[in-house]
Design an enzyme around this catalytic site. Structure first.
Site, PDB file in Angstrom:
ATOM      1  N   LYS A 135       0.847  -1.199   0.000  1.00 46.32           N
ATOM      2  CA  LYS A 135       0.000   0.000   0.000  1.00 46.32           C
ATOM      3  C   LYS A 135       0.879   1.244   0.000  1.00 46.32           C
ATOM      4  O   LYS A 135       1.899   1.292   0.683  1.00 46.32           O
ATOM      5  CB  LYS A 135      -0.913  -0.018   1.227  1.00 46.32           C
ATOM      6  CG  LYS A 135      -1.951   1.107   1.255  1.00 46.32           C
ATOM      7  CD  LYS A 135      -2.875   0.961   2.456  1.00 46.32           C
ATOM      8  CE  LYS A 135      -3.902   2.071   2.513  1.00 46.32           C
ATOM      9  NZ  LYS A 135      -4.800   1.933   3.676  1.00 46.32           N
ATOM     10  N   SER A 171      -9.698   2.097   2.825  1.00 40.25           N
ATOM     11  CA  SER A 171      -8.787   2.825   1.958  1.00 40.25           C
ATOM     12  C   SER A 171      -7.784   1.936   1.232  1.00 40.25           C
ATOM     13  O   SER A 171      -7.107   2.376   0.301  1.00 40.25           O
ATOM     14  CB  SER A 171      -8.024   3.871   2.777  1.00 40.25           C
ATOM     15  OG  SER A 171      -7.205   3.247   3.756  1.00 40.25           O
ATOM     16  N   SER A 207     -10.037  -0.359   7.110  1.00 48.22           N
ATOM     17  CA  SER A 207      -9.478  -0.177   5.764  1.00 48.22           C
ATOM     18  C   SER A 207      -8.793  -1.394   5.178  1.00 48.22           C
ATOM     19  O   SER A 207      -8.389  -1.370   4.018  1.00 48.22           O
ATOM     20  CB  SER A 207      -8.497   1.005   5.760  1.00 48.22           C
ATOM     21  OG  SER A 207      -9.188   2.196   5.999  1.00 48.22           O
TER      22      SER A 207
END
Length: 486
Positions: A79, A154, A178
């Protein structure tokens, strides 16, 4: 089976047995990314040359007998809020569009020590603020199961990359769900560990008291193996916890006999989609057949979780994001008059609307006259939520709950109504407020063919129990997710 369809642990075994090389697996992934990522946009940055060079080095060490771990040679996606030395780290924000860190996050270092090959950095909501991966400055990510729908957020880029077979596994971060929510929307498995289990060093902070790094993968076995690799005590992180054991894979046993599982009535009322509810009830029946004890109970305080979370998270965000000022690194506006004007214009132009909204809300609740009324009250509510979970875990080993009230919404639906987006986190944020672990597992599909996910919540440091229950459900064969999509 195609080389791209293996789980991370399956591929690791193939590499150790010299049936497949790390370079072959990396090439296969890079070719697939080149072919599909214009459609799904899972990645912000793909480092093809670096990945192939790293795969060659790792393969040499495997053949020399230096790397024998289960993830050695297996390609991974990271990420884009986890710092990677010499590799762009943007947090999906214009304000960090050119930021290349001089150090690597501890969790990523642990993977590299184990022989992981980094493919690139995945798309996300800007500074992890969002639930759909639509607030990214670099464009939206699409759900591989239906391109018209969001992948969640996210960590939507990481979850979508695993679902699209554009990586074997990925790292995400979980501040209010997330990892778990996008895993549910994309039909993959994701885990948020107990707060402090994985070092936050090198994770660009959103809400420091809530953020935790975790794995997103194809199954529970992969998640347990990845967590065992990235978890460690780190003196560089003041919130890191020195645990007695970092053994998570021993929880991979098909046995839930006598396990006490609670289903909070608060989570199964109004607002929960009927198909999601039915799918989770089927899971409960299956676990009951295997010997688990299933009961409904009242958890309480659920209606206070969202306001408490957004006050605390935004207050911490307003403080954490103050460092992005256009002076030391990142975006700087071109035309300005004086230092103060440069700060103002750089931040105004560099941050997106959702980030600005949360910075302003966070600054407001911390301001003189409102600190006691909002921020301190939210902290007290957080303590009460933790106490409610403590009472629940006196009776139950695990809490079984939905990961989200619905399946993945269409692109644009949530973004047009921020409050609706915030309410979508209702089932996940309490775990972050309480600091407890959570495991999201795919359990079915709705009438549109979109994945349905459940989450298992456990007491602090009880990841093994979650892994045991999740693995037992997988072994039942009631629902076998298919992540290979075109």
């Amino acid at each position: 089976m195609s080389i791209i369809e293996y789980s991370a642990v399956e591929l690791g075994k193939k590499i150790q047995n010299r049936e497949i090389s790390s370079v072959e697996a990396t090439k296969a992934m890079l070719e697939r990314i080149a072919r599909l990522d214009d459609t799904y946009h899972c990645y912000i940055t793909v480092e093809e040359e670096k990945a192939l060079a790293q795969a060659a080095r790792v393969q040499a060490e495997i053949e020399a007998g230096k790397l024998t771990g289960p993830l050695a040679g297996v390609p991974v996606a990271i990420k884009d809020n986890l710092c990677t030395k010499g590799m762009l780290t943007t947090c999906a924000s214009k304000i960090l569009y050119n930021f290349v860190p001089g150090y690597t996050a501890e969790a990523v270092l642990n993977l590299e020590k184990a022989g992981a090959v980094i493919l690139g950095k995945t798309n996300m909501d800007e500074f992890a603020m969002g639930s759909t991966t639509e607030t990214s400055a670099f464009g939206v990510t699409r759900n591989p199961h239906n391109k018209d729908h969001v992948p969640g957020g996210s960590s939507g880029g990481s979850a979508a990359a695993v679902a699209a077979n554009e990586c074997y596994y990925a790292l995400g971060s979980d501040t209010g769900g997330s990892i778990r929510q996008p895993s549910a929307f994309c039909g993959v498995t994701g885990m948020k560990p107990t707060y402090g289990t994985v070092s936050r060093y090198g994770l660009v902070a959103y809400g420091s008291s809530l953020d935790q790094i975790g794995p997103i993968a194809k199954n529970v076995t992969d998640c347990a193996t990845i967590l065992e690799t990235i978890a460690s005590y780190d003196p560089k992180d003041s919130t890191s916890v020195k645990r007695d054991s970092y053994d998570f894979t021993s929880g991979l046993v098909d046995d839930v006999k006598g396990l006490r599982i609670g289903m909070p009535r608060d989570y199964y009322g109004a607002g929960l989609d009927g198909e999601v509810k039915a799918a989770i009830e089927r899971v409960a029946k299956e676990l009951e057949k295997k010997g688990a004890i299933i009961e409904e109970f009242d958890l309480g305080l659920v209606e206070y979780a969202i306001p408490a979370y957004y006050v605390i998270a935004d207050a911490e965000a307003s403080s954490n994001l103050a460092r992005f000022d256009g002076v030391k690194y990142g975006y700087r506006c071109k035309n300005y008059e004086g230092l103060h004007n440069m700060y103002k214009k750089s931040r105004s132009e560099g941050f997106g609307p959702e980030v600005k909204r949360r910075i302003m809300l966070g600054s407001f609740v911390l301001s003189s006259g409102y600190y006691d009324a909002y921020y301190l009250k939210a902290l007290r509510t957080k303590a009460l939520i933790k106490q409610a979970f403590d009472r629940a875990f006196e009776t139950y080993d695990i809490i079984l709950a939905p990961a989200a009230p619905t399946t993945a919404p269409k692109l644009g639906e949530s973004l047009s109504d921020p409050l609706k987006m915030y309410l979508g986190d209702i089932y996940t944020i309490s775990a972050n407020l309480a600091g407890i672990p959570g495991l999201s597992i795919p359990v079915g599909r709705d009438s549109k063919g979109l994945p349905i996910g459940m989450q298992l919540l456990g007491d602090c440091f009880k990841e093994q129990t979650l892994i045991r229950a999740g693995y037992a459900f997988e072994q039942s064969g009631v629902f076998t997710p298919a992540v290979a999509v075109e």
